[in-house]
Design an enzyme around this catalytic site. Sequence first.
Site, PDB file in Angstrom:
ATOM      1  N   THR A  25       6.992  -1.195  -7.899  1.00 20.41           N
ATOM      2  CA  THR A  25       6.204  -1.351  -6.669  1.00 20.41           C
ATOM      3  C   THR A  25       5.298  -0.141  -6.487  1.00 20.41           C
ATOM      4  OG1 THR A  25       6.368  -1.941  -4.326  1.00 20.41           O
ATOM      5  CG2 THR A  25       7.976  -0.355  -5.120  1.00 20.41           C
ATOM      6  N   ASN A  26       4.752   0.072  -5.288  1.00 19.73           N
ATOM      7  CA  ASN A  26       3.907   1.247  -5.003  1.00 19.73           C
ATOM      8  C   ASN A  26       4.232   1.757  -3.604  1.00 19.73           C
ATOM      9  OD1 ASN A  26       2.091  -0.159  -3.050  1.00 19.73           O
ATOM     10  ND2 ASN A  26       1.659  -1.393  -4.859  1.00 19.73           N
ATOM     11  N   TYR A  27       3.535   2.816  -3.176  1.00 22.12           N
ATOM     12  CA  TYR A  27       3.888   3.505  -1.915  1.00 22.12           C
ATOM     13  C   TYR A  27       3.331   2.857  -0.651  1.00 22.12           C
ATOM     14  CZ  TYR A  27       5.735   7.504  -4.530  1.00 22.12           C
ATOM     15  OH  TYR A  27       6.474   8.313  -5.330  1.00 22.12           O
ATOM     16  N   SER A  28       2.684   1.720  -0.763  1.00 24.53           N
ATOM     17  CA  SER A  28       2.095   1.116   0.438  1.00 24.53           C
ATOM     18  C   SER A  28       3.158   0.848   1.505  1.00 24.53           C
ATOM     19  CB  SER A  28       1.408  -0.204   0.064  1.00 24.53           C
ATOM     20  OG  SER A  28       1.041  -0.898   1.227  1.00 24.53           O
ATOM     21  N   ALA A  93      -1.644  -3.683  -1.096  1.00 23.83           N
ATOM     22  CA  ALA A  93      -1.717  -2.949  -2.368  1.00 23.83           C
ATOM     23  C   ALA A  93      -0.986  -3.794  -3.411  1.00 23.83           C
ATOM     24  CB  ALA A  93      -1.060  -1.585  -2.218  1.00 23.83           C
TER      25      ALA A  93
END
Length: 215
Positions: A25-28, A93
């Site tokens: 995943t990502n930091y959104s 994101a």
Amino acid sequence: DFKDKKLLITAGPTREPLDPVRFITNYSSGKMGYALAEKAVQRGAKVTLISGPTNLTPPLGLSKYIAVDTAQEMFQAVMEHFTYADVIIKSAAVADFSPKDIEQNKIKKQDFNMRIELKKNPDILQELGKRKTKQILVGFAAETTEVLENAQNKLKRKNLDFIVMNNLTEEGAGFAVDSNIVKILHKDGRIEELSKMLKKDLANEILDRIYSYML
Ligand code: CTP
């Protein structure tokens, strides 16, 4: 001023599973997209919010809330709902890649380095840019290098009305924080430089720009 306008907003990260217990995943955080949804509802819009996993509570008064995990699920939900929308804001994101194979069982630890093969996910916004008819299409760009040039390319490639550009190297901008510092790049070449402000205030600034495109 948005009374009865139909807005489709995407928010948050996507989550791409590797096995039953792990994902990429990502930091959104979803804060920007949820702020946009909240302010749009307050301004009278009928809002459908399509969200990846976040810790946020969906704002009151949404017409529809659709929870998704993966980029593929977000793609399907967006394509099902965009034809009725007057405006589409893609603040999510979206993960650009996902594991090629999802293991049915937990991947066990090995004594050697591991490789994960990734496959490309659909670019939801680019597809909307191709399919759109009368809709106002707004994208976001998260950049760390050749910031303006990259955002300008995205604006054109994805056929957007305008793009909200975050420079992730600036303090107080981008993921997870409550504030943001952005430039807005319009399709006619205008570039607006906005000062650092709360995402809730930026949401209203973005809606003001959208309103001017609806006139
Ligand atoms: N986006 C999308 N689908 C993807 C990737 C991105 O809809 N698979 C949308 C995002 O919601 C955002 C915009 O495209 O509005 C730009 O996202 P960004 O991550 O900045 O750019 P990418 O197109 O992924 O390009 P790159 O990763 O090379 O910067």
